[in-house]
Scaffold this active site. Structure first.
Site, PDB file in Angstrom:
ATOM      1  N   ASP A 126       0.860  -1.180   0.000  1.00  0.00           N
ATOM      2  CA  ASP A 126       0.000   0.000   0.000  1.00  0.00           C
ATOM      3  C   ASP A 126       0.895   1.228   0.000  1.00  0.00           C
ATOM      4  OD1 ASP A 126      -2.408  -1.410   0.065  1.00  0.00           O
ATOM      5  OD2 ASP A 126      -2.490  -1.422   2.253  1.00  0.00           O
ATOM      6  N   ASP A 139      -7.017  -1.255  -4.892  1.00  0.00           N
ATOM      7  CA  ASP A 139      -8.063  -0.833  -3.954  1.00  0.00           C
ATOM      8  C   ASP A 139      -9.010   0.168  -4.611  1.00  0.00           C
ATOM      9  OD1 ASP A 139      -6.976  -2.388  -1.905  1.00  0.00           O
ATOM     10  OD2 ASP A 139      -5.732  -0.741  -1.166  1.00  0.00           O
TER      11      ASP A 139
END
Length: 168
Positions: A126, A139
């Site tokens: 991330d 995402d």
């Protein structure tokens, strides 16, 4: 798997979009791992968006960090479910939605299977910091795909063709 007549073009469109999402997500993760350090926070659109490298063993908001293998199984189920459902696609809208969902799910599955610390325990990279959470391109694709799925459902757009000989 047998595609229904007329669905092969839509299926191909879905697979192409999934490949684009997968490629963009993995390339941006490679960039983030190569260019960002663990403690670095780079302003992109201050104060809203920053780049910050994290390795997430869990789901959104790092929930379930001890159950990474469960997320690998869930991603596998999502990929299989999308591929099964898509064999009778009825609209380009659903092909687009399933394409972004498939691309995001495959990318997360790849992270879970092949990244450190090991098979089916891998951490998702991330790096896009939105404030309340840090995510990635997959995402974004998954969130947008879910919103679009709800909108198509509310509009009554059919997902799949009914095979000839079956009643609706």
């Amino acid at each position: 798997m047998r595609l229904e007549r007329g669905s092969s073009r839509l299926y191909g469109m879905m697979l192409m979009l999934a490949a684009v999402v997968l490629l963009v997500d993995q390339l941006t993760k490679l960039w983030a791992v190569a260019k960002l350090s663990d403690s670095e926070r780079v302003a992109v659109i201050p104060p809203l968006i920053h780049f910050r490298l994290l390795y997430n063993a869990g789901a959104a908001f790092s929930l379930g960090t001890g159950a990474t293998w469960v997320f690998a199984l869930a991603a596998t189920a999502a990929v299989v479910g999308i591929l099964y459902t898509a064999r009778r696609l009825a609209s380009s809208g659903w092909a687009l939605v399933l394409g972004v969902l498939l691309g995001g799910a495959v990318s997360h599955l790849g992270d879970r299977l092949f990244r450190e610390p090991g098979f089916a325990r891998g951490h998702v990279v991330d790096f896009i910091d939105y404030g309340p959470f840090v995510g990635n391109v997959a995402d974004i694709a998954l969130a947008c795909g879910c919103v679009a799925m709800v909108l198509l459902s509310l509009r009554g757009v059919p997902l799949a063709r009914v095979p000839s000989g079956e009643s609706a």
